[in-house]
Motif scaffolding. Sequence first.
Motif, PDB file in Angstrom:
ATOM      1  N   GLU A  38       5.344   3.467 -18.793  1.00 36.38           N
ATOM      2  CA  GLU A  38       6.657   3.763 -19.403  1.00 36.38           C
ATOM      3  C   GLU A  38       7.491   2.496 -19.484  1.00 36.38           C
ATOM      4  OE1 GLU A  38       9.367   6.961 -18.022  1.00 36.38           O
ATOM      5  OE2 GLU A  38       7.532   7.860 -17.208  1.00 36.38           O
ATOM      6  N   ILE A  39       7.507   1.745 -18.401  1.00 27.76           N
ATOM      7  CA  ILE A  39       8.307   0.516 -18.350  1.00 27.76           C
ATOM      8  C   ILE A  39       7.766  -0.498 -19.356  1.00 27.76           C
ATOM      9  CG2 ILE A  39       8.952  -1.465 -16.915  1.00 27.76           C
ATOM     10  CD1 ILE A  39       8.930   0.583 -14.514  1.00 27.76           C
ATOM     11  N   MET A  85      12.930  -0.086 -13.794  1.00 27.09           N
ATOM     12  CA  MET A  85      13.227   0.563 -15.065  1.00 27.09           C
ATOM     13  C   MET A  85      14.658   0.261 -15.533  1.00 27.09           C
ATOM     14  SD  MET A  85      12.379   4.527 -16.007  1.00 27.09           S
ATOM     15  CE  MET A  85      10.589   4.411 -15.941  1.00 27.09           C
ATOM     16  N   GLU A  86      15.538  -0.041 -14.599  1.00 29.89           N
ATOM     17  CA  GLU A  86      16.944  -0.313 -14.924  1.00 29.89           C
ATOM     18  C   GLU A  86      17.225  -1.792 -15.212  1.00 29.89           C
ATOM     19  OE1 GLU A  86      19.104   2.155 -15.401  1.00 29.89           O
ATOM     20  OE2 GLU A  86      17.480   3.543 -14.917  1.00 29.89           O
ATOM     21  N   LEU A  87      16.236  -2.636 -15.011  1.00 31.94           N
ATOM     22  CA  LEU A  87      16.432  -4.067 -15.245  1.00 31.94           C
ATOM     23  C   LEU A  87      16.475  -4.375 -16.734  1.00 31.94           C
ATOM     24  CD1 LEU A  87      13.876  -5.595 -12.705  1.00 31.94           C
ATOM     25  CD2 LEU A  87      16.371  -5.626 -12.498  1.00 31.94           C
ATOM     26  N   GLY A 107       0.770  -1.233   0.000  1.00 29.08           N
ATOM     27  CA  GLY A 107       0.000   0.000   0.000  1.00 29.08           C
ATOM     28  C   GLY A 107       0.806   1.289   0.000  1.00 29.08           C
ATOM     29  N   ASP A 108       2.145   1.199  -0.040  1.00 27.78           N
ATOM     30  CA  ASP A 108       2.975   2.399  -0.029  1.00 27.78           C
ATOM     31  C   ASP A 108       3.246   2.820  -1.473  1.00 27.78           C
ATOM     32  OD1 ASP A 108       5.014   4.321   0.157  1.00 27.78           O
ATOM     33  OD2 ASP A 108       5.894   3.372   1.925  1.00 27.78           O
ATOM     34  N   ASP A 109       2.400   3.726  -1.976  1.00 29.87           N
ATOM     35  CA  ASP A 109       2.443   4.070  -3.398  1.00 29.87           C
ATOM     36  C   ASP A 109       3.699   4.832  -3.809  1.00 29.87           C
ATOM     37  OD1 ASP A 109      -0.050   2.810  -3.958  1.00 29.87           O
ATOM     38  OD2 ASP A 109      -1.032   4.482  -2.961  1.00 29.87           O
ATOM     39  N   ILE A 110       4.214   5.655  -2.934  1.00 27.74           N
ATOM     40  CA  ILE A 110       5.463   6.367  -3.249  1.00 27.74           C
ATOM     41  C   ILE A 110       6.625   5.380  -3.337  1.00 27.74           C
ATOM     42  CG2 ILE A 110       7.185   7.739  -1.983  1.00 27.74           C
ATOM     43  CD1 ILE A 110       5.599   9.444  -3.792  1.00 27.74           C
ATOM     44  N   TRP A 111       6.652   4.413  -2.433  1.00 32.56           N
ATOM     45  CA  TRP A 111       7.695   3.378  -2.464  1.00 32.56           C
ATOM     46  C   TRP A 111       7.607   2.600  -3.776  1.00 32.56           C
ATOM     47  CZ3 TRP A 111       8.168  -0.974   1.797  1.00 32.56           C
ATOM     48  CH2 TRP A 111       9.447  -1.542   1.747  1.00 32.56           C
ATOM     49  N   LYS A 112       6.374   2.310  -4.201  1.00 37.25           N
ATOM     50  CA  LYS A 112       6.189   1.636  -5.498  1.00 37.25           C
ATOM     51  C   LYS A 112       6.822   2.451  -6.613  1.00 37.25           C
ATOM     52  CE  LYS A 112       1.689  -0.259  -4.268  1.00 37.25           C
ATOM     53  NZ  LYS A 112       0.251  -0.268  -4.619  1.00 37.25           N
ATOM     54  N   GLU A 113       6.554   3.758  -6.602  1.00 32.42           N
ATOM     55  CA  GLU A 113       7.102   4.638  -7.639  1.00 32.42           C
ATOM     56  C   GLU A 113       8.625   4.573  -7.664  1.00 32.42           C
ATOM     57  OE1 GLU A 113       7.682   7.556 -10.608  1.00 32.42           O
ATOM     58  OE2 GLU A 113       5.949   6.297 -10.148  1.00 32.42           O
ATOM     59  N   TRP A 114       9.249   4.670  -6.508  1.00 25.83           N
ATOM     60  CA  TRP A 114      10.710   4.664  -6.473  1.00 25.83           C
ATOM     61  C   TRP A 114      11.263   3.310  -6.896  1.00 25.83           C
ATOM     62  CZ3 TRP A 114      10.743   9.271  -7.129  1.00 25.83           C
ATOM     63  CH2 TRP A 114      10.306  10.242  -6.234  1.00 25.83           C
ATOM     64  N   LEU A 116       8.035  -9.247 -13.620  1.00 23.67           N
ATOM     65  CA  LEU A 116       7.073  -8.376 -12.940  1.00 23.67           C
ATOM     66  C   LEU A 116       5.944  -7.915 -13.857  1.00 23.67           C
ATOM     67  CD1 LEU A 116       9.692  -6.287 -10.943  1.00 23.67           C
ATOM     68  CD2 LEU A 116       8.095  -7.966  -9.996  1.00 23.67           C
ATOM     69  N   GLN A 117       5.795  -8.574 -14.980  1.00 26.65           N
ATOM     70  CA  GLN A 117       4.813  -8.175 -15.995  1.00 26.65           C
ATOM     71  C   GLN A 117       3.395  -8.050 -15.429  1.00 26.65           C
ATOM     72  OE1 GLN A 117       5.560  -7.326 -19.075  1.00 26.65           O
ATOM     73  NE2 GLN A 117       3.589  -7.291 -20.085  1.00 26.65           N
ATOM     74  N   ASP A 118       2.941  -9.032 -14.666  1.00 30.00           N
ATOM     75  CA  ASP A 118       1.570  -8.991 -14.133  1.00 30.00           C
ATOM     76  C   ASP A 118       1.351  -7.770 -13.243  1.00 30.00           C
ATOM     77  OD1 ASP A 118       1.049 -11.356 -15.470  1.00 30.00           O
ATOM     78  OD2 ASP A 118       1.171 -12.614 -13.683  1.00 30.00           O
ATOM     79  N   GLU A 119       2.323  -7.482 -12.387  1.00 31.12           N
ATOM     80  CA  GLU A 119       2.206  -6.329 -11.493  1.00 31.12           C
ATOM     81  C   GLU A 119       2.229  -5.024 -12.291  1.00 31.12           C
ATOM     82  OE1 GLU A 119       4.241  -8.917 -11.021  1.00 31.12           O
ATOM     83  OE2 GLU A 119       3.607  -9.746  -9.091  1.00 31.12           O
ATOM     84  N   LEU A 120       3.101  -4.959 -13.285  1.00 29.76           N
ATOM     85  CA  LEU A 120       3.200  -3.751 -14.113  1.00 29.76           C
ATOM     86  C   LEU A 120       1.913  -3.488 -14.877  1.00 29.76           C
ATOM     87  CD1 LEU A 120       6.838  -4.230 -15.457  1.00 29.76           C
ATOM     88  CD2 LEU A 120       6.054  -2.440 -13.888  1.00 29.76           C
TER      89      LEU A 120
END
Length: 127
Positions: A123-124, A87-89, A73-80, A97-101
């Motif tokens: 974006e990812i 994004m760097e993977l 539930g920590d949306d800012i943490w998700k963003e970071w 992580l396709q399903d989550e994305l």
Amino acid sequence: MKDLSELLPRDKHDFERVSNLKNINKKDLIKLIPELLEWLQDINWPIAVEITKLLLSVPQETIPYVRKVLEGGDDIWKEWCLRYFVMELPADLRQILQDELVRIAYKPSKGEQLEEVHITAREILNN
């Protein structure tokens, strides 16, 4: 047997411990992933980007912990986590992580919309 928690940064300016973590063996670094990932809760902390680089040195082992963040539930943490880790993977690891994305990108929670996490997920997916 040494206590690995002694190796963890003590505060947001503890570059010395972060630097020392670069020299420990991968098995020990992997054991510290959950605690290290917590430093991505605020990317503005001075050591956060350096911690991200450490986590990217053990990407496959970090992904399950990032998945838990993305399901939480920590949306800012998700963003970071998305912007500085996922994004760097390489594409093959992002695929894990396709399903989550896809869920965040196209069925975001209100909080994910407010923090624009869905935009980063798109974006990812488009890269």
